[in-house]
Design a protein around this motif. Sequence first.
Motif, PDB file in Angstrom:
ATOM      1  N   SER A  91      -3.138  -2.159  -9.233  1.00 40.07           N
ATOM      2  CA  SER A  91      -3.105  -3.585  -9.559  1.00 40.07           C
ATOM      3  C   SER A  91      -2.121  -4.329  -8.663  1.00 40.07           C
ATOM      4  O   SER A  91      -2.364  -5.486  -8.293  1.00 40.07           O
ATOM      5  N   SER A  92      -1.032  -3.685  -8.289  1.00 39.26           N
ATOM      6  CA  SER A  92      -0.072  -4.317  -7.373  1.00 39.26           C
ATOM      7  C   SER A  92      -0.633  -4.389  -5.959  1.00 39.26           C
ATOM      8  O   SER A  92      -0.508  -5.405  -5.269  1.00 39.26           O
ATOM      9  N   VAL A  93      -1.250  -3.293  -5.514  1.00 40.27           N
ATOM     10  CA  VAL A  93      -1.839  -3.277  -4.170  1.00 40.27           C
ATOM     11  C   VAL A  93      -2.942  -4.323  -4.067  1.00 40.27           C
ATOM     12  O   VAL A  93      -3.037  -5.060  -3.077  1.00 40.27           O
ATOM     13  N   GLY A  94      -3.788  -4.410  -5.087  1.00 38.72           N
ATOM     14  CA  GLY A  94      -4.890  -5.361  -5.060  1.00 38.72           C
ATOM     15  C   GLY A  94      -4.411  -6.800  -5.040  1.00 38.72           C
ATOM     16  O   GLY A  94      -4.961  -7.644  -4.319  1.00 38.72           O
ATOM     17  N   MET A  95      -3.386  -7.116  -5.825  1.00 41.80           N
ATOM     18  CA  MET A  95      -2.870  -8.486  -5.832  1.00 41.80           C
ATOM     19  C   MET A  95      -2.194  -8.814  -4.506  1.00 41.80           C
ATOM     20  O   MET A  95      -2.315  -9.948  -4.002  1.00 41.80           O
ATOM     21  N   ALA A  96      -1.496  -7.851  -3.917  1.00 45.29           N
ATOM     22  CA  ALA A  96      -0.888  -8.081  -2.607  1.00 45.29           C
ATOM     23  C   ALA A  96      -1.955  -8.297  -1.544  1.00 45.29           C
ATOM     24  O   ALA A  96      -1.811  -9.162  -0.669  1.00 45.29           O
ATOM     25  N   LEU A  97      -3.014  -7.516  -1.613  1.00 42.94           N
ATOM     26  CA  LEU A  97      -4.123  -7.692  -0.676  1.00 42.94           C
ATOM     27  C   LEU A  97      -4.689  -9.104  -0.761  1.00 42.94           C
ATOM     28  O   LEU A  97      -4.893  -9.775   0.256  1.00 42.94           O
ATOM     29  N   ALA A  98      -4.939  -9.564  -1.980  1.00 43.21           N
ATOM     30  CA  ALA A  98      -5.481 -10.911  -2.164  1.00 43.21           C
ATOM     31  C   ALA A  98      -4.516 -11.968  -1.640  1.00 43.21           C
ATOM     32  O   ALA A  98      -4.929 -12.945  -1.000  1.00 43.21           O
ATOM     33  N   ALA A  99      -3.220 -11.781  -1.894  1.00 46.25           N
ATOM     34  CA  ALA A  99      -2.222 -12.747  -1.441  1.00 46.25           C
ATOM     35  C   ALA A  99      -2.166 -12.817   0.076  1.00 46.25           C
ATOM     36  O   ALA A  99      -2.091 -13.903   0.669  1.00 46.25           O
ATOM     37  N   SER A 156       5.782  10.520  -2.060  1.00 44.12           N
ATOM     38  CA  SER A 156       5.759   9.067  -2.124  1.00 44.12           C
ATOM     39  C   SER A 156       6.233   8.494  -0.813  1.00 44.12           C
ATOM     40  O   SER A 156       7.041   9.096  -0.108  1.00 44.12           O
ATOM     41  N   SER A 157       5.698   7.322  -0.492  1.00 45.86           N
ATOM     42  CA  SER A 157       6.111   6.637   0.728  1.00 45.86           C
ATOM     43  C   SER A 157       7.356   5.796   0.514  1.00 45.86           C
ATOM     44  O   SER A 157       7.832   5.144   1.438  1.00 45.86           O
ATOM     45  N   MET A 158       7.900   5.794  -0.697  1.00 43.99           N
ATOM     46  CA  MET A 158       9.132   5.045  -0.945  1.00 43.99           C
ATOM     47  C   MET A 158      10.261   5.615  -0.088  1.00 43.99           C
ATOM     48  O   MET A 158      10.439   6.827   0.011  1.00 43.99           O
ATOM     49  N   ASN A 190       0.446   7.322   9.301  1.00 51.31           N
ATOM     50  CA  ASN A 190      -0.538   8.361   8.994  1.00 51.31           C
ATOM     51  C   ASN A 190      -0.164   9.142   7.747  1.00 51.31           C
ATOM     52  O   ASN A 190      -1.024   9.481   6.938  1.00 51.31           O
ATOM     53  N   LEU A 191       1.124   9.423   7.589  1.00 54.07           N
ATOM     54  CA  LEU A 191       1.559  10.111   6.375  1.00 54.07           C
ATOM     55  C   LEU A 191       1.319   9.229   5.158  1.00 54.07           C
ATOM     56  O   LEU A 191       0.873   9.706   4.099  1.00 54.07           O
ATOM     57  N   THR A 192       1.586   7.946   5.302  1.00 54.18           N
ATOM     58  CA  THR A 192       1.358   7.021   4.194  1.00 54.18           C
ATOM     59  C   THR A 192      -0.109   6.979   3.804  1.00 54.18           C
ATOM     60  O   THR A 192      -0.442   6.899   2.622  1.00 54.18           O
ATOM     61  N   ASP A 193      -1.003   7.042   4.799  1.00 54.41           N
ATOM     62  CA  ASP A 193      -2.435   7.040   4.496  1.00 54.41           C
ATOM     63  C   ASP A 193      -2.819   8.220   3.608  1.00 54.41           C
ATOM     64  O   ASP A 193      -3.751   8.127   2.799  1.00 54.41           O
ATOM     65  N   TYR A 238       0.812  -1.215   0.000  1.00 50.48           N
ATOM     66  CA  TYR A 238       0.000   0.000   0.000  1.00 50.48           C
ATOM     67  C   TYR A 238       0.846   1.266   0.000  1.00 50.48           C
ATOM     68  O   TYR A 238       0.339   2.352  -0.292  1.00 50.48           O
ATOM     69  N   ARG A 239       2.115   1.139   0.300  1.00 50.21           N
ATOM     70  CA  ARG A 239       2.984   2.313   0.332  1.00 50.21           C
ATOM     71  C   ARG A 239       4.272   2.082  -0.445  1.00 50.21           C
ATOM     72  O   ARG A 239       5.265   2.768  -0.224  1.00 50.21           O
TER      73      ARG A 239
END
Length: 1426
Positions: free
Chosen positions: A205-213, A911-913, A887-890, A181-182
């Motif tokens: 698409s990356s966040v969604g696949m990670a969520l599912a995993a 960016s949260s990177m 919180n900043l990432t949110d 997510y970040r």
Amino acid sequence: MSAASPAETKRRLDYYYSVVSSLILSRQSAVTGLIPASVAVTTHGDYRDAWVRDNVYSIYCVFGLALAYRRLDDDTGRAYELEHSTVKCMRGLLFSMMKQAHKVEKFKHTQNPLDSLHAKYNTQSGDPVVADWEWGHLQVDATSIFVLALAEMTTAGLVIVYNQDEVDFVQNLVFYIERAYRTPDYGIWERGNKINHGQPELNSSSVGMALAALQAINGVNLYGARGGAGSVVHAYPDEITRNFMTLVSALPRESNSKEVDAALLSVVGWPAFAVNDQELVNLTKNEIREKLQGKYGCKRFLRDGHQTVLEDNSRLHYEPHELRRFENIESEWPLFFTYSLIDALFVDDTKSVTEYSELLKPLLVSSSSHEDEVETKPDDFQMGLVPELFIVPHNSIEAEKQTPGSQKRVPGENVPLVWAQSLYIISLLLMDRLLHPSDIDPLGRRLIPSSQTPVPTVQVVLLSDSPQLQALLATFGLPTQTLAEVQPVTVAPPSALRDALTNLGRNAKLGLTGRVGRPMGALSTSRLYRCQGRLYCFLPHFLDREEFYMVSDESYLLNVFESTLGFLRNYWTGVGRPTMVVLLNESMFGPSLSALRNREIIKARDSRLKEKRTLLDLGMQLKEGAVNGVKVRLGRLHEMIPTSQVESLDFLTSKAPEKGDLHTILSGGNRLGSRILPTRLNLSSRATEEGRRVRKKSTFVRIREGSIGGFVSPTTPLLPSTPFGLPIGSPTSATSISTPLALASSLSSSIYGAKMQSYFDGVSVKAFAEPTSSEEVEPKNGDAEKKRKPRSPGTPGLVQTFDVNDLRSISDAAKALTGTSDLHEQADLLQYIFSLKGKDFIVEAFHASVGQLLEEVYIKARDRRIWDVVRQTAGVLSKMVNSLTSNLTDLLVRKIPVSVGFGNKEFLITSSMNLNPDSLREAIFTHTSDARDGPLVEELITYLGGFIRSDPVWFTGIFRLRTFYLVAAMRDEISRSYGCLEEDAHRRLMESSPFEIFTLVRQVLTAHQEVDPISPSTGSSPSPVRGLRSHVSAVQEASSIPLIRTPSPSLPLNIAKAGRKGLPSKLTISVQSAHGGFVNVHIAVDGRPEVLPDGVLALLTPGTRGILVITIDFISGTIEDGLLFDTHFAATESGELMKHLRDLDDGKIILVVTLDEVCQNLTPVARRELAKLGSRNAANLRPMDRWVMVAQVGNPSECVEHTIGAGFQEKHLCAIEKTVDLAGRRKDLDFLAMAEKEEIAKSTVMAIVGPCQGRWYRRRRLDGALNRVPEKFYSKCWAVLNRVRGLSLTSDKILYRDPLTSEKTPEEFNFALVIETFLDFILNIGERATAVELLSVLHHIFESKEVNLGDDIVDLLDVISDATRSYWKTWVEEFGESLAQSGEDSSPDFNAHSRLARRLFFDLDSERMKAFLTASANKVVFKQDK
């Protein structure tokens, strides 16, 4: 369809076996089990390597066919062969990744793209094929699809993982993807930003696949039925929830540079099924169909040039100007039809199944034409091949651009795309009913979109840290337990659970350290845990002793408590009920604890205690079973265990902790015990209060130049000049990425680096130093600076001014430190020493370091709620909120960048990177100058993060938050509330409690809703409330009511009359008070009754007790506020009364009325403060006396008062009437000149003469401070910019059309960021909001006129200036006579009153503003006089 016979089924399965063998298994490496993406080597790349993503999707059809054979009870051995071919492929991928275990370990801590797992490997060896910097390897979705498939296949019965080393590695893969997510990555297309410059993006698409995993792998035993606790993989719910919240907030958007992406089909449908909101699923699918779907498949995303005939194959990247060339000719991928077909089969959508199967048929290529692609082809092989994509031939380009979808496309060179072929085979197996959706979805993820999660009841257990507090709370009927009473259950801080879980996944052989020690969230701490037969429960994170000072504010703690309850209700998905264990201590109750111990108060339960909301009141709500709509159950811990979720931690027993034993770690040691703070410095409450008064008037510079208070001239909002992105192909780029301050992502560098020059031609970084308007950018403290005088060291209540460059002053500072007992002075002196010697310098007089002494002052100030000192010492010590990065990432993941500092210290975080606590601490404290600014920024980010999680609608139209301007907006609200100037408003801001800051931020975010956009002149006024100091319970009980005071409902009508007749000349105040609770207050302005604000009326009702102070402005005669001080309830109320009276500016008119009893805790100091106003009776007030007074601050001779004693009968009235000559008091004031010089609060000026009484002026300033824009604003800007050569603010600040509109689409987020950057040149926040309105007006004009000014540059500020002058002329004509009657110049010159003119213009309602802007735009831009 009737069921096929076993023989027919066998025949069909054998056919598919021959297909799979020929197309897929024949390519699988006999050594590694890996599968090449293709055997093709084309001008677009070598496809013979094994991509992780392609391998998983390719082997899925083999897995599906194996399950189909299993259903048949196959005896030919093919089911076994297919299953183990699947296992071999998955293990081949596992081995390849395990060779890079060191990268997994490093990436957990850095999220650096150069530390990521590789995206592809050599098919024959499993080794890397390109260097870290030669490819966009960071592809979170690829690792996630592997983890998801591993969970599905293991659940289906395959055994892929063999030993504990592999289990530990898979557990670390969970840690690798859990922060998707970040984590900006290169995504499914391996390019990040669509121009392919090597800039990673946060991809949905990356966040969604990670969520599912994460959801799928959680709780899966990798050894299957024969596994134990140590082979179970764990994903913790707080990280899952963060990914979920990020995904649903972003959809249907894919990333900053891509409005939508066809890859999202795999997220909202098979295999991820990551979204549980069917409406959002349908919205995303419809967006893809409308924008991307064609006859040959779906475009990946808009303006995708990949493999089009216009693409330059000699380079990997695109130039910004060339992206528009690909519009309408993007390659179309039939792959996405296979996703849609499988998804339709999963939900049994017959219509869509027919649609997509028919769409696919003509796209299949005959295998005979690609025999080299099909190895060992059997005689009956007839399956069509799925091409990678279809392209528009060169001779059809222009026709296709003119009429999209009209031209015939041809397949690309890569036939088949094995990934797409595999999905097509799965769809055929499903259509032939050889396979059921439950076979390849054994975890039932397909049911998620239609599932309904029950709303849980939150269980709450209250513990007291001492028997004394337990007994005190029991007096009120609030049951609590002590730590001893809940034994054998162990209660521990959340940090203990964090420390214990660092052993999860730890493996010395692989060099893996396990879970990173990040804070545990509410969902994790609301479970109970069992380990080695012992039961543990953990306190919520906000009660951790490691937390920031904010939780020391009782009111803020209440709010966090309630927010946590709401969060648990909304996001709990566990088995059983969430159980929140709360350990109460005396410090949480603040000043209210002394009241609880007052036996008389306890017995009476009087109105004041009911009105002052405390933790006790929350406890009563918990007993009643509901808090803000959340169902709760309050009880004893042992009663809650059967209905709680109990998780096992026995898997930790297999790994001995590196330090201590497991029970000691889980119990948190003695971290729940109280700390004894050494007392070295003297302390006097009276001296501290006196120091506050001196600090208010003093100008002692505590290394505070350039504060976010804004009392210095803004210079340069310096933008990051060093790119922090990942330039592919540069091995030295790692150094720029790992820099602690490298917080701005690659997006920042593209927006602010050299690339920005192509948009803003002729604008250098120094151009930011030139403000576009002079308003509100000049120093405000120049006069005060002249008054500074040196003080003698050690003088009570005074502070010596030290030269920070004079090292000899250290001894003087240390000597002064020994002689002061004022916390303000101590903080100032210690900060001075710290600035020269650092925190480790030993102050010999105290045998302690500066850091230790600062910590002592910090804790003393925190315990006494002296918030400006708390913030100052916290800033010097660089204290951090534990949850700050979260919180900043949110905010960042919801596409809201945040900037810290101002001028040449402004630092934008996009960016949260690489965002970690250390780098964030450095960013905040490096880019703020005042020691108090850093902690205040931390508070703001924390509150904003909470708001965007709970109320994201408040952020509608906000695409960037700049903390400097947010503080400016808060200061404006305080100035409006108190009628004070900005310096005083900033002081009040710093002295405000965390909850008051929290409520003020909420008010700033929501205040724009208070202005009726349709009828601003007659709409209802904002609801009045009491001041910052008093009765925060009103806000706690009704969260929609802002904390800061606002004008009364009658104010707009009265001021409207006043504006037309000149300023009011007479104020009449009449007060009557009698025993029995009777009070009548009548205030009239020029004979017109002034309706009292609702907040004041509420205080005048019978049963209210205390001293009521009503403040009235002596210029306008308007009521500013009404505050109640219950000096019978507690002595602290007398202190608050004293502070309030001392804070009032000279000239203010105040009305003081006693309500019921006031004397018990009315201190002599408070009585003396009342006497300074001219009162002779305040010193002698007795119980039950009735007393009223009208006075003017700074003029005791004007005081009138009346008192009647307790012995008088009820019919006797305590009454006074006083008439105040407002005109006479103003006779020596040049009102317009004072307004222009800002000697009167801007809010007061606007309330008197503003066309909408300052309401639209306020809204525009708030919208400008928040960078808020209306719906579809950026697409309108794109349309305007597309019709002109450029937009300008001055001659050297020009935003050019080209190449901006060629590169970016109207709804692309990166385009919005460019517009935001352009508007940032406007330093006046009211003018910025007006520029936003002007751009909307220009869009309307362009659309209606259908004109194109392709060679013209439109100067926005020229139009606004012309409109301002036009309105000034109108205003002077309207009010000239009134000005003359008031003794003012009837025809004031615009140039002499430009600031006032601008403010008046900014106060126009939306319709009149639109009219003036339209007229000026026609005149300036379109050269039309009318």
